[in-house]
Every structure is written in structure tokens, then in C-alpha cells.
Design an enzyme around this catalytic site. Sequence first.
Site, PDB file in Angstrom:
ATOM      1  N   ASP A 100       0.823  -1.204   0.000  1.00 25.44           N
ATOM      2  CA  ASP A 100       0.000   0.000   0.000  1.00 25.44           C
ATOM      3  C   ASP A 100       0.861   1.259   0.000  1.00 25.44           C
ATOM      4  OD1 ASP A 100       0.909  -0.479   2.600  1.00 25.44           O
ATOM      5  OD2 ASP A 100      -1.073  -0.402   3.535  1.00 25.44           O
ATOM      6  N   ASP A 103       7.040   3.878   3.386  1.00 25.59           N
ATOM      7  CA  ASP A 103       7.254   4.894   4.407  1.00 25.59           C
ATOM      8  C   ASP A 103       8.745   4.911   4.781  1.00 25.59           C
ATOM      9  OD1 ASP A 103       7.028   6.667   6.496  1.00 25.59           O
ATOM     10  OD2 ASP A 103       5.740   5.415   7.733  1.00 25.59           O
TER      11      ASP A 103
HETATM   12  P1  IMP Z   1       7.675   1.072   6.142  1.00 24.53           P
HETATM   13  O1  IMP Z   1       8.173  -0.307   6.491  1.00 24.53           O
HETATM   14  O2  IMP Z   1       8.047   2.079   7.164  1.00 24.53           O
HETATM   15  O3  IMP Z   1       8.014   1.491   4.741  1.00 24.53           O
HETATM   16  O4  IMP Z   1       6.119   1.052   6.267  1.00 24.53           O
HETATM   17  C1  IMP Z   1       5.302   0.425   5.439  1.00 24.53           C
HETATM   18  C2  IMP Z   1       4.057  -0.033   6.197  1.00 24.53           C
HETATM   19  O5  IMP Z   1       3.685   0.866   7.277  1.00 24.53           O
HETATM   20  C3  IMP Z   1       2.920  -0.029   5.246  1.00 24.53           C
HETATM   21  O6  IMP Z   1       2.751  -1.312   4.665  1.00 24.53           O
HETATM   22  C4  IMP Z   1       1.739   0.367   6.110  1.00 24.53           C
HETATM   23  O7  IMP Z   1       1.139  -0.791   6.644  1.00 24.53           O
HETATM   24  C5  IMP Z   1       2.297   1.152   7.254  1.00 24.53           C
HETATM   25  N1  IMP Z   1       2.104   2.603   7.061  1.00 24.53           N
HETATM   26  C6  IMP Z   1       3.060   3.540   6.876  1.00 24.53           C
HETATM   27  N2  IMP Z   1       2.542   4.770   6.740  1.00 24.53           N
HETATM   28  C7  IMP Z   1       1.206   4.613   6.845  1.00 24.53           C
HETATM   29  C8  IMP Z   1       0.100   5.549   6.777  1.00 24.53           C
HETATM   30  O8  IMP Z   1       0.230   6.772   6.576  1.00 24.53           O
HETATM   31  N3  IMP Z   1      -1.132   4.999   6.941  1.00 24.53           N
HETATM   32  C9  IMP Z   1      -1.357   3.675   7.148  1.00 24.53           C
HETATM   33  N4  IMP Z   1      -0.354   2.776   7.203  1.00 24.53           N
HETATM   34  C10 IMP Z   1       0.918   3.245   7.049  1.00 24.53           C
HETATM   35 MG    MG Z   2       1.108  -2.685   5.605  1.00 23.08          MG
END
Ligand code: IMP
Ligand code: MG
Length: 185
Positions: A100, A103
Site C-alpha cells: 500500500d 514509508d
Molecule cells: P515502512 O516499512 O516504514 O516502509 O512502512 C510500510 C508499512 O507501514 C505499510 O505497509 C503500512 O502498513 C504502514 N504505514 C506507513 N505509513 C502509513 C500511513 O500513513 N497509513 C497507514 N499505514 C501506514
Molecule cells: Mg502494511
Amino acid sequence: MLHGDIERILFDAETIDRRIRALGREIAQDFAGEDLVMLALLKGSVIFLADLMREIDRPLEIEFAIASSYGASTKSSGQVALQAFPKQDWRDRCVLVVDDILDSGRTLAAVTKRLQEDCQPKRIKTCVLLDKEAPRAAELSPSYAGFRVEDVFVVGYGLDYAGRYRNLPYIGVLKEECWQGKAPT
Ligand code: IMP
Ligand code: MG
């Protein structure tokens, strides 16, 4: 409340739809003649996957894995847990990892590493609906992204806050009073 909890809409259903159609065409061209597997990360990518796969006019298969950051109901807590990861030989196949939102980058970094080790695909590409303008813990940029989004916590179209709001047909920013005292960081 559902719609009443949203402060502002960033991407409405029609805008998302239009962008996904373009993404689907691009992916279909790039993977022409390849044996494509879409590996979608649960749960956030389900709606995106369902819409995107129907815009890719090529033979393909779908697989799923569960990715979660432990400790927090909001975003990156540091450690990524991977469950139900496929154990298959994909040396002749191209894998498109679908999530989705990108981040911190930890999730996609962990998934692509594990995929390389366990399945050894011919080619790995990544596709996210949202590419957040946030500090990256893992140096990573997606092969395909729907939209760039400012560094705010968003919900809808599969994205949740504490398990809720995934069924909103658009992507928006949650009102502060709906954070239940636990602000998304
Ligand atoms: P990362 O590992 O920090 O890149 O985060 C990715 C995961 O964090 C995504 O698959 C989402 O499940 C969750 N996530 C990060 N930002 C958001 C947001 O703004 N809304 C909802 N879920 C988020
Ligand atoms: Mg996720």
C-alpha cells in the site's frame, strides 16, 4: 463514524482509478513475455492489488505474504515480521511486490531480501500505491508508485489506523481527535 473521521481527502476514488489504469498499462508493457507473479503484502495492499491486477492485461499469478511492523498500531516500529512467506522456486519468474505505502522502507527492504534468499526470482520489482516523502531507514525507491504523498498519516483504500478505515473508497487524513490519544508518528 467513518467518513466523518476524515479531515481532508488527498486522493478521491476517481483519481485513484485513473492512476491505477495507467500503472497497469505500464506494468503490462514492462513485463511483456515474462512469467509474472504479483506478491501482495497483507493486509494493506488487498484493494490496490484487486484493482491493479485487473488493469494488467497479461497472464499473471498472485501470491500473498503477511508483513507487519511490531509494537505499534501506526507506522514503522523498527522491526518487520514476515509471516506465511512463499517457499517456492521462482528462478524463471519475475516478481512484482505490491504494497500500500512506502514509508521508512523497512518493509520492502525486508521483503525483497527474503524473496531473494528464499525464492531467487529472475527479477524483483516493487509497486506501491503511495510513496511517502518520509525519512527512509532503508535506501530504497519503488519501481512503480501511484502517488507521492506528504509525510502525514493517511487511511482509506486499504490503509488502516488500528485496523479501521480500510473500506473508505478514497485516501484521506484522519482527524486528530480520532487518534485515541495515540498519535500516528
Ligand atoms: P515502512 O516499512 O516504514 O516502509 O512502512 C510500510 C508499512 O507501514 C505499510 O505497509 C503500512 O502498513 C504502514 N504505514 C506507513 N505509513 C502509513 C500511513 O500513513 N497509513 C497507514 N499505514 C501506514
Ligand atoms: Mg502494511
